[in-house]
Design an enzyme around this catalytic site. Structure first.
Site, PDB file in Angstrom:
ATOM      1  N   GLN A  78       0.782  -1.050  -0.140  1.00 53.82           N
ATOM      2  CA  GLN A  78      -0.195  -0.175  -0.005  1.00 53.82           C
ATOM      3  C   GLN A  78       0.759   1.257   0.018  1.00 53.82           C
ATOM      4  O   GLN A  78       1.275   1.784   1.076  1.00 53.82           O
ATOM      5  CB  GLN A  78      -1.010   0.050   1.116  1.00 53.82           C
ATOM      6  N   PHE A  79       1.093   1.908  -1.314  1.00 51.28           N
ATOM      7  CA  PHE A  79       2.072   3.064  -1.275  1.00 51.28           C
ATOM      8  C   PHE A  79       1.221   4.180  -0.707  1.00 51.28           C
ATOM      9  O   PHE A  79       1.989   5.041  -0.345  1.00 51.28           O
ATOM     10  CB  PHE A  79       2.524   2.989  -2.793  1.00 51.28           C
ATOM     11  N   THR A  80       0.216   4.177  -0.701  1.00 53.78           N
ATOM     12  CA  THR A  80      -0.597   5.240  -0.027  1.00 53.78           C
ATOM     13  C   THR A  80      -0.207   5.539   1.520  1.00 53.78           C
ATOM     14  O   THR A  80      -0.667   6.695   1.852  1.00 53.78           O
ATOM     15  CB  THR A  80      -2.125   5.310  -0.191  1.00 53.78           C
TER      16      THR A  80
END
Length: 150
Positions: A78-80
């Site tokens: 989850q890059f966010t």
């Protein structure tokens, strides 16, 4: 490396209508990676998660680890988690590692966690549009950042 760890009664990951991961009683781990992350971050974070005492003992006290309860785990990239929201209303993801750096670190983290848990760890698919379902138990949600170890 940043992780959002959620104790779950059940969790699943679906991609294009197909369930690719599904567990009962364990941890859903959302994992964010930056360029500076290293093997040392992987080992430290995996060990911390494997031994984190967030499951209830017979007295209802959070005193057991995922290992103690023989729980399962799903890891989802989850890059966010590295969104920057200081300017304006549109988050910037510039701090998140690009796939050429993030994918090998993500895969190594999963393998390290499998070693630490002595069992297979399920995953989502890096970069895919995933639908993640969970029943958070407690709710218990812990955020760990390897850059804030002390």
């Amino acid at each position: 490396m940043k992780a959002v760890i959620q104790r779950v009664l059940k969790s699943s990951v679906t991609i294009e209508g197909e369930t690719v991961a599904s567990i009962d009683n364990g941890l859903l781990i959302l994992l964010g990676i930056v360029d500076e992350d290293s093997q040392a971050d992987i080992k430290w974070l995996s060990n911390k998660i494997a031994n984190l005492r967030i499951f209830s003992d017979d007295n209802g006290v959070m005193n057991k680890s995922i290992i103690d309860v023989n729980g399962n785990a799903i890891v989802v990239s989850q890059f966010t988690l590295y969104a920057t929201t200081k300017k304006g209303n549109r988050p910037s993801y510039i701090k998140a590692a690009k796939p050429d750096i993030a994918i090998p670190l993500y895969e190594t983290f999963v393998k390290q966690l499998e070693t630490d848990l002595s069992k297979k760890v399920q995953t989502g698919q890096f970069g895919a549009d995933m639908k993640v379902e969970l029943i958070n138990d407690g709710p218990v949600t812990i955020i760990i950042d390897t850059k804030n170890k002390e």
